[in-house]
Design a protein around this motif. Structure first.
Motif, mmCIF file in Angstrom:
data_model
loop_
_atom_site.group_PDB
_atom_site.id
_atom_site.type_symbol
_atom_site.label_atom_id
_atom_site.label_comp_id
_atom_site.label_asym_id
_atom_site.label_seq_id
_atom_site.Cartn_x
_atom_site.Cartn_y
_atom_site.Cartn_z
ATOM 1 N N SER A 55 0.839 -1.195 0.000
ATOM 2 C CA SER A 55 0.000 0.000 0.000
ATOM 3 C C SER A 55 0.875 1.246 0.000
ATOM 4 O O SER A 55 2.044 1.202 0.386
ATOM 5 C CB SER A 55 -0.912 0.013 1.233
ATOM 6 N N SER A 59 -3.689 3.593 0.242
ATOM 7 C CA SER A 59 -4.347 2.980 -0.907
ATOM 8 C C SER A 59 -3.631 1.668 -1.237
ATOM 9 O O SER A 59 -2.400 1.631 -1.298
ATOM 10 C CB SER A 59 -4.300 3.931 -2.105
ATOM 11 N N THR A 60 -4.394 0.626 -1.460
ATOM 12 C CA THR A 60 -3.831 -0.677 -1.798
ATOM 13 C C THR A 60 -3.206 -0.643 -3.191
ATOM 14 O O THR A 60 -3.778 -0.065 -4.119
ATOM 15 C CB THR A 60 -4.933 -1.756 -1.759
ATOM 16 N N ILE A 61 -2.050 -1.253 -3.318
ATOM 17 C CA ILE A 61 -1.421 -1.368 -4.632
ATOM 18 C C ILE A 61 -2.265 -2.311 -5.469
ATOM 19 O O ILE A 61 -2.511 -3.454 -5.089
ATOM 20 C CB ILE A 61 0.037 -1.869 -4.505
ATOM 21 N N GLU A 62 -2.749 -1.807 -6.609
ATOM 22 C CA GLU A 62 -3.636 -2.584 -7.474
ATOM 23 C C GLU A 62 -2.857 -3.432 -8.466
ATOM 24 O O GLU A 62 -3.310 -4.498 -8.859
ATOM 25 C CB GLU A 62 -4.578 -1.649 -8.233
ATOM 26 N N ARG A 78 0.568 0.865 -9.349
ATOM 27 C CA ARG A 78 -0.575 1.758 -9.492
ATOM 28 C C ARG A 78 -1.445 1.670 -8.251
ATOM 29 O O ARG A 78 -1.691 0.604 -7.716
ATOM 30 C CB ARG A 78 -1.389 1.342 -10.723
ATOM 31 N N THR A 79 -1.878 2.841 -7.788
ATOM 32 C CA THR A 79 -2.879 2.950 -6.728
ATOM 33 C C THR A 79 -3.975 3.879 -7.254
ATOM 34 O O THR A 79 -3.889 4.370 -8.381
ATOM 35 C CB THR A 79 -2.266 3.531 -5.428
ATOM 36 N N THR A 80 -4.973 4.141 -6.435
ATOM 37 C CA THR A 80 -6.037 5.057 -6.859
ATOM 38 C C THR A 80 -6.563 5.843 -5.668
ATOM 39 O O THR A 80 -6.445 5.397 -4.523
ATOM 40 C CB THR A 80 -7.193 4.302 -7.543
#
Length: 126
Positions: A55, A59-62, A78-80
């Motif tokens: 993270s 935000s969790t790493i996607e 990528r995170t969001t």
């Protein structure tokens, strides 16, 4: 038959972490005004299959990948924020890490540095 069973077991096995110097918890310095220090945590796990989990900025790493080549250990992920993606790249530089985060939807690119987050000291035993 044994090969099929072995492949089936491998395909369902969990991805194991690959201990690298980039694994762990980092404190990312996002300060824009020296009078107002601002940091955020980043937790990275570099998996043996080349993926990155963890993270950043709550935000969790996607999606993420890592590679050790040309004398550098780097990761990108990528995170969001729920509105759009944040693309982050980080490379290990000695005991620190340098990185940048790009958010096209917010029209910014931010360069930052990170240090290992302090580890919690164990509680004294009575």
């Amino acid at each position: 038959m044994r090969r099929v069973l072995a492949l089936a077991l491998l395909s369902t096995a969990p991805v194991l972490a690959c201990a690298t110097p980039l694994d762990g918890t980092w404190r990312v310095d996002l300060t824009t005004d020296p009078a107002k220090p601002y940091t955020q945590p980043m937790q990275l796990t570099l998996n043996a299959d080349g993926t990155v989990t963890g993270s950043f900025y709550n935000s969790t790493i996607e999606a993420g990948r890592w590679k050790d080549s040309r004398g550098r250990l780097c990761a990108s992920f990528r995170t969001t924020d729920g509105v759009g993606p944040y693309h982050t790249a980080i490379c290990l530089t000695g005991d620190t890490a340098t990185g940048q985060t790009w958010a096209e939807h917010r029209n910014f690119l931010f360069n930052w540095n990170a240090v290992r987050a302090p580890t919690a000291e164990p509680a004294p035993t009575p």
